[in-house]
Design a protein around this motif. Structure first.
Motif, PDB file in Angstrom:
ATOM      1  N   ASP A 165       0.875  -1.174   0.000  1.00 32.72           N
ATOM      2  CA  ASP A 165       0.000   0.000   0.000  1.00 32.72           C
ATOM      3  C   ASP A 165       0.911   1.223   0.000  1.00 32.72           C
ATOM      4  N   LEU A 166       0.897   1.989  -1.075  1.00 37.43           N
ATOM      5  CA  LEU A 166       1.805   3.125  -1.187  1.00 37.43           C
ATOM      6  C   LEU A 166       1.491   4.222  -0.177  1.00 37.43           C
ATOM      7  N   ASN A 167       0.270   4.235   0.342  1.00 36.39           N
ATOM      8  CA  ASN A 167      -0.063   5.218   1.376  1.00 36.39           C
ATOM      9  C   ASN A 167       0.239   4.688   2.776  1.00 36.39           C
ATOM     10  N   ARG A 168       1.082   3.686   2.857  1.00 38.38           N
ATOM     11  CA  ARG A 168       1.656   3.243   4.125  1.00 38.38           C
ATOM     12  C   ARG A 168       3.180   3.156   4.021  1.00 38.38           C
ATOM     13  N   ASP A 169       3.720   3.701   2.926  1.00 36.93           N
ATOM     14  CA  ASP A 169       5.142   3.506   2.638  1.00 36.93           C
ATOM     15  C   ASP A 169       5.945   4.797   2.728  1.00 36.93           C
ATOM     16  N   TYR A 170       5.389   5.835   3.301  1.00 43.29           N
ATOM     17  CA  TYR A 170       6.097   7.117   3.335  1.00 43.29           C
ATOM     18  C   TYR A 170       7.300   7.111   4.272  1.00 43.29           C
ATOM     19  N   MET A 171       7.293   6.281   5.306  1.00 44.71           N
ATOM     20  CA  MET A 171       8.415   6.280   6.247  1.00 44.71           C
ATOM     21  C   MET A 171       9.464   5.236   5.880  1.00 44.71           C
ATOM     22  N   ARG A 207       3.053   7.393   8.164  1.00 44.32           N
ATOM     23  CA  ARG A 207       2.997   6.450   7.047  1.00 44.32           C
ATOM     24  C   ARG A 207       1.950   6.896   6.036  1.00 44.32           C
ATOM     25  N   PHE A 208       1.004   7.730   6.500  1.00 41.71           N
ATOM     26  CA  PHE A 208      -0.005   8.338   5.632  1.00 41.71           C
ATOM     27  C   PHE A 208       0.548   9.661   5.097  1.00 41.71           C
ATOM     28  N   GLY A 209       0.305   9.914   3.809  1.00 42.94           N
ATOM     29  CA  GLY A 209       0.943  11.036   3.136  1.00 42.94           C
ATOM     30  C   GLY A 209       0.679  12.399   3.737  1.00 42.94           C
TER      31      GLY A 209
END
Length: 531
Positions: free
Chosen positions: A168-174, A274-276
């Motif tokens: 899930d790319l909206n859990r990959d920010y960190m 982790r959310f943008g």
């Protein structure tokens, strides 16, 4: 006569241009279909043919080999970040399709791009607008009618939430484990440094009366001035104009605690970066999460998202100078302490929320309660009722930690340093041994989640800090907190952080980062890349 002839010529040129401009796949199919990757690429190419001043960069290549376009629509002469900074104008970044089943933003972003070379061309004199219309390109190509079946259209199906790696790319920010996220951070957020990021989604939670909901950064570690300006000025103005100019009801994103008992409250989602939208806040920049309402028609969802984008751009245009001053002050501010654990809190009481009336279903009838699961099936009424309730829309720290002068990272932690550098955080390496006092995190308990999430069994540490005198080896990594991204660096490195690199298993085989609490002279060199 010359004036009339000039006007006629201008009108003829405009008419000819309008005939040549592309339509989105949604428009050309009468909103039965959403754009495929090839459709988006061709749409952007057609826009460039119509207006050569529109530029395109590739900011990442997906796991399955698809180049992700970043479209640049700004003043003539702005061709890269250097010329963008030299212009002194704000940079606005719009990203769509991070979840490829939520396709409205993808279509609305393309329509906005078309507007920027026609009806809203003048806006490009006052800002540079970056558009990433199809972030999750791999997920987009897995279109099927079996995805997001409670969503109203498009009838020919949508893509999937995950990228080609199943992330899930909206859990990959960190943790930055996808090529999409690494490219986004390095080549858009770090390289272009947009003043504000707009992230376009579609919600399928509670049944309410809003065509679109939104959220600012929700993590209270973000600079308070950024959060206050969004909540007190920017978002209220946009909400008012959405109602007056477009007849659309919008409000802060949330869900009812229980669809059958709305008086329990309206709850936002999560504080973690982790959310943008929360991540952007830790970078000292503004962010707006946009969530079109999935239970209205596909055309209506695209329309309200398109209108919302226009109102955001108009608001940024009105407030750009103040927003840039706030962001600059945030870059200069060094917080003394930051939260590491958080809890949701009431923001406002007796708020009027538009609730869709629902009643309990008879056994074997109705649909699952979207808030409490299948334990209490409901029947929707379609009736929208204003209800007074508490808006649980903010978070507050339950635990805090002092921000050090610097963090100390084991020289073996090269994967950690690679992550930090990708975020744009300044990391130094000691050129010689250094004798000094550090504070170590002494672990009393380490807990690993039983079930994997995003292919990780998340780690939670408990313990306490203990001072000691030591000599740090040559090659030890140092992350000083006197840098603009100190808030983000702290969140990534503090061992108790609820979304840091300890949480994501980066330190499972290594000691967590230590702290240097007092300013200390250190002979060190900036790290450009991990060898």
């Amino acid at each position: 006569m010359r004036v009339r002839a000039s006007i006629l010529f201008f009108l003829l040129c405009e008419a000819a241009l309008a005939q040549e401009l592309p339509k989105t796949r949604a428009e050309s199919s009468n909103y039965r279909e959403t754009s495929r990757y090839a459709d988006v690429i061709e749409f952007v190419a057609a826009i460039q043919r119509a207006d050569p001043d529109v530029r395109v960069e590739t900011f990442a290549t997906t796991n399955e080999g698809r180049a992700l376009p970043l479209v640049i629509a700004g003043p003539r002469g702005v061709v890269d970040p250097r010329t963008g900074r030299a212009s002194g104008l704000p940079v606005v970044f719009i990203m769509a399709n991070i979840h490829a089943g939520e396709v409205e933003g993808k279509e609305a972003a393309q329509m906005l791009l078309r507007d920027l070379i026609t009806t809203h061309r003048k806006l490009r004199r006052r800002m540079t607008i970056l558009i990433a219309p199809i972030y999750n390109a791999d997920g987009n190509e897995k279109i099927a009618t079996t995805h997001r079946t409670t969503q109203v259209g498009p009838i020919n199906g949508v893509g999937v939430r995950e990228n080609g790696q199943g992330l899930d790319l909206n859990r990959d920010y960190m943790k930055l484990e996808s090529p999409e996220a690494r490219g986004l951070i390095a080549n858009v957020l770090q390289r272009w440094d947009p003043l504000i990021t707009i992230d376009l989604h579609t919600t399928n939670g509670s049944y309410h009366g809003y065509q679109l909901t939104y959220a600012p950064p929700l993590n209270p570690n973000a600079d308070a001035r950024i959060i206050a300006f969004e909540r007190d000025t920017l978002l209220p103005e946009i909400r008012e104009r959405m109602k007056k100019r477009h007849g659309k009801s919008t409000y802060y994103y949330g869900n009812f605690e229980d669809q059958l008992k709305p008086e329990k409250g309206w709850f936002t989602f999560d504080n973690r970066p982790r959310f943008g939208n929360n991540y952007i806040g830790l970078r000292n920049r503004f962010a707006i999460l946009s969530e079109a309402y999935s239970y209205i028609g596909f055309r209506e969802r695209v329309e309200v998202t398109h209108q919302f984008l226009h109102e955001i751009l108009a608001a940024v245009d009105r407030h750009a100078n103040k927003m840039m001053r706030i962001a600059a002050k945030a870059d200069e501010t060094r917080p003394k302490s930051q939260g590491v654990r958080f809890a949701i809190k009431p923001w406002k009481k007796n708020v009027t929320i538009l609730w869709e009336r629902a009643t309990p279903a008879e056994p074997g009838e109705g649909i699952p309660n979207p808030d409490t699961g299948s334990g209490a099936d409901i029947v929707r009424s379609g009736e929208i009722v204003p209800m007074k309730m508490t808006d649980y829309g903010i978070f507050a720290p339950t635990e805090k930690s002092d921000v050090p002068y610097a963090f100390v990272i084991d020289p073996r932690a090269k994967r950690v340093v690679e992550n930090l550098l990708t975020h744009g955080i300044v990391v130094d390496r000691l050129n010689a041994p250094a004798k000094l006092r550090v504070s170590d995190f002494v672990v009393a308990k380490s807990e690993h989640a039983e079930k994997p999430f995003q292919k990780h069994n998340e780690t939670t540490l408990s313990g306490k800090w203990k001072d000691r005198d030591t000599t740090l080896d040559e090659g030890t990594f140092i992350v000083r907190m006197n840098q603009p991204l100190a808030r983000l660096a702290f969140y990534l490195l503090d061992p108790r952080s609820d979304d840091g690199l300890v949480e994501w298993n980066f330190f499972d085989e290594l000691p967590p980062a230590s702290k240097i609490m007092k300013a200390t002279p250190l002979v060190a060199t900036a790290v450009r890349a991990v060898e």
